[in-house]
Design a protein around this motif. Structure first.
Motif, PDB file in Angstrom:
ATOM      1  N   UNK A   1       3.816   4.405   2.899  1.00 39.95           N
ATOM      2  CA  UNK A   1       3.866   4.191   1.371  1.00 39.95           C
ATOM      3  C   UNK A   1       3.547   5.314   1.878  1.00 39.95           C
TER       4      UNK A   1
ATOM      5  N   UNK B   1      12.390  -2.046   1.196  1.00 36.56           N
ATOM      6  CA  UNK B   1      12.364  -0.863   0.339  1.00 36.56           C
ATOM      7  C   UNK B   1      12.396   0.355   1.256  1.00 36.56           C
ATOM      8  N   UNK B   2      12.909   1.459   0.750  1.00 34.41           N
ATOM      9  CA  UNK B   2      13.069   2.662   1.564  1.00 34.41           C
ATOM     10  C   UNK B   2      12.327   3.838   0.956  1.00 34.41           C
TER      11      UNK B   2
ATOM     12  N   UNK C   1       0.116 -12.650  -7.696  1.00 32.17           N
ATOM     13  CA  UNK C   1      -0.061 -11.385  -6.990  1.00 32.17           C
ATOM     14  C   UNK C   1       1.059 -11.200  -5.978  1.00 32.17           C
ATOM     15  N   UNK C   2       1.822 -10.132  -6.130  1.00 27.95           N
ATOM     16  CA  UNK C   2       2.841  -9.774  -5.156  1.00 27.95           C
ATOM     17  C   UNK C   2       2.200  -8.876  -4.110  1.00 27.95           C
ATOM     18  N   UNK C   3       2.664  -9.012  -2.875  1.00 22.15           N
ATOM     19  CA  UNK C   3       2.100  -8.222  -1.786  1.00 22.15           C
ATOM     20  C   UNK C   3       3.213  -7.696  -0.899  1.00 22.15           C
ATOM     21  N   UNK C   4       2.982  -6.548  -0.296  1.00 25.10           N
ATOM     22  CA  UNK C   4       3.964  -5.952   0.602  1.00 25.10           C
ATOM     23  C   UNK C   4       3.288  -5.131   1.674  1.00 25.10           C
ATOM     24  N   UNK C   5       4.075  -4.711   2.651  1.00 27.16           N
ATOM     25  CA  UNK C   5       3.594  -3.831   3.709  1.00 27.16           C
ATOM     26  C   UNK C   5       4.405  -2.544   3.693  1.00 27.16           C
TER      27      UNK C   5
ATOM     28  N   UNK D   1       8.239  -2.085   2.921  1.00 26.30           N
ATOM     29  CA  UNK D   1       8.629  -0.720   2.567  1.00 26.30           C
ATOM     30  C   UNK D   1       8.583   0.129   3.829  1.00 26.30           C
ATOM     31  N   UNK D   2       9.714   0.688   4.242  1.00 25.54           N
ATOM     32  CA  UNK D   2       9.746   1.451   5.486  1.00 25.54           C
ATOM     33  C   UNK D   2       9.687   2.950   5.185  1.00 25.54           C
TER      34      UNK D   2
END
Length: 346
Positions: free
Chosen positions: A1, A298-299, A217-221, A252-253
């Motif tokens: 991020x 995600x990019x 709750x949505x979560x991402x890395x 998300x990369x």
């Protein structure tokens, strides 16, 4: 991020063009897209709706789990086709005005970072030092929501992530809970340069899972992208996190954009790295097909200099994202050409 606002150009639509200009744009786009492998493509984020209760979040797969709100990513239901998320380093850019930027650019989804552990190893602070009420950027979230946008919270970053320092599981869950509750966040992201050992990974996963059982709750890395995709440790971390009961909707990369002077095939190499990552994500999530992982990716493009991302590059990336239905696009690093940023914002 990670740079502040440069993470994401806004999502305003281009004004009507004349017939000749439209033809020229079409030709340029087709040429740029031809540089990408036929199987590569970024996902289009879903259109940006005004937040409702519960709010959705950008970037999650089309079929969200029943216990979670809409797509994953920082914000309500997430960007739409070619959606864009702007990352803001709140400590580095305290004057960033979320509602003013949303009105100027058309961007509606923001990711605010970084929340890192304070001196006790557990309490969450902006950049590890600013308490929740003392960050001027985060204090503008309410005004952003009044405009129909939203902001997610990014834990970790350069100062580290609390799961590595807060070794008491209940204390870690409580620290995340206080941060999420303070901002009524619908989306959280964990930006990791190192996933940590197995105990750290499981502590984090169980804390995320506990919060998801308490509230939508949505979560991402957010993870670094390499030429061959994700690191083996990051891929293993995703698998362990899923098996521990946490629902991680989006990966998300962070992708370095090679300079224009690099050998021919810069975008093709990026597309191949993304294709490798999508295979790893599919395995970690136990998906039947690698292509099912595209909407979970995600990019975030990270150019080193302003000239590294041209308008033609932006058009190719946007087409790639739309074809493969990536969760969203974002920017960090050097501010690119204004036209390239406008194109990426959609």
């Amino acid at each position: 991020m990670s740079a502040s606002r440069r993470s994401r150009p806004s999502g305003t639509l281009p004004r009507p063009l004349t017939f000749l200009a439209a033809a020229a744009l079409t030709t340029a786009t087709a040429t740029a897209v031809s540089l990408l492998p036929a199987q590569a493509g970024l996902h289009r984020a879903a259109p940006v709706p005004a937040p409702s209760s519960p709010r959705a979040v950008p970037g999650s797969p089309p079929a969200a789990s029943p216990s979670q709100p809409g797509p994953s990513g920082p914000g309500p239901s997430g960007p739409g086709p070619s959606g864009f998320v702007t990352f803001v380093d709140t400590a580095a850019d305290p004057g960033f005005d979320l509602p003013a930027d949303a009105r100027r650019t058309g961007v509606r989804w923001y990711a605010l970072g970084h929340l890192s552990p304070a001196s006790d190893g557990c309490a969450q602070r902006w950049a590890g030092r600013l308490a929740f009420g003392h960050d001027p950027v985060a204090n503008r979230v309410g005004r952003l929501r009044a405009l129909g946008g939203d902001a997610g919270l990014v834990f970790g970053g350069p100062a580290g992530e609390a799961a590595a320092t807060c070794t008491r599981p209940d204390a870690l869950t409580a620290a995340y809970r206080r941060a999420v509750g303070a901002f009524d966040a619908a989306y959280v992201e964990f930006e990791l340069s190192d996933p940590g050992d197995r105990a750290t990974v499981l502590r984090r996963a169980r804390a995320i899972g506990a919060l998801q059982r308490e509230r939508p709750l949505r979560a991402g890395f957010t993870l670094p992208l390499r030429a061959d995709g994700l690191t083996a440790r990051d891929a293993e971390m995703l698998r362990l996190t899923r098996e521990a009961g946490a629902d991680i909707a989006t990966v998300n990369v962070l992708a370095r954009i090679e300079p224009q002077a690099a050998p021919e095939g810069r975008l093709r190499r990026l597309a191949l790295a993304l294709r490798a990552a999508r295979v790893q994500v599919a395995r970690a999530y136990g998906l039947a097909s690698a292509d099912e992982a595209w909407p979970r990716l995600a990019l975030t493009c990270v150019p080193a200099g302003p000239a590294d991302l041209s308008a033609a590059d932006a058009r190719a990336l946007l087409a790639f994202a739309a074809r493969h239905r990536l969760a969203w696009l974002s920017l960090r690093g050097a501010e690119p050409d204004p036209e390239a940023a406008r194109i990426l914002r959609g």
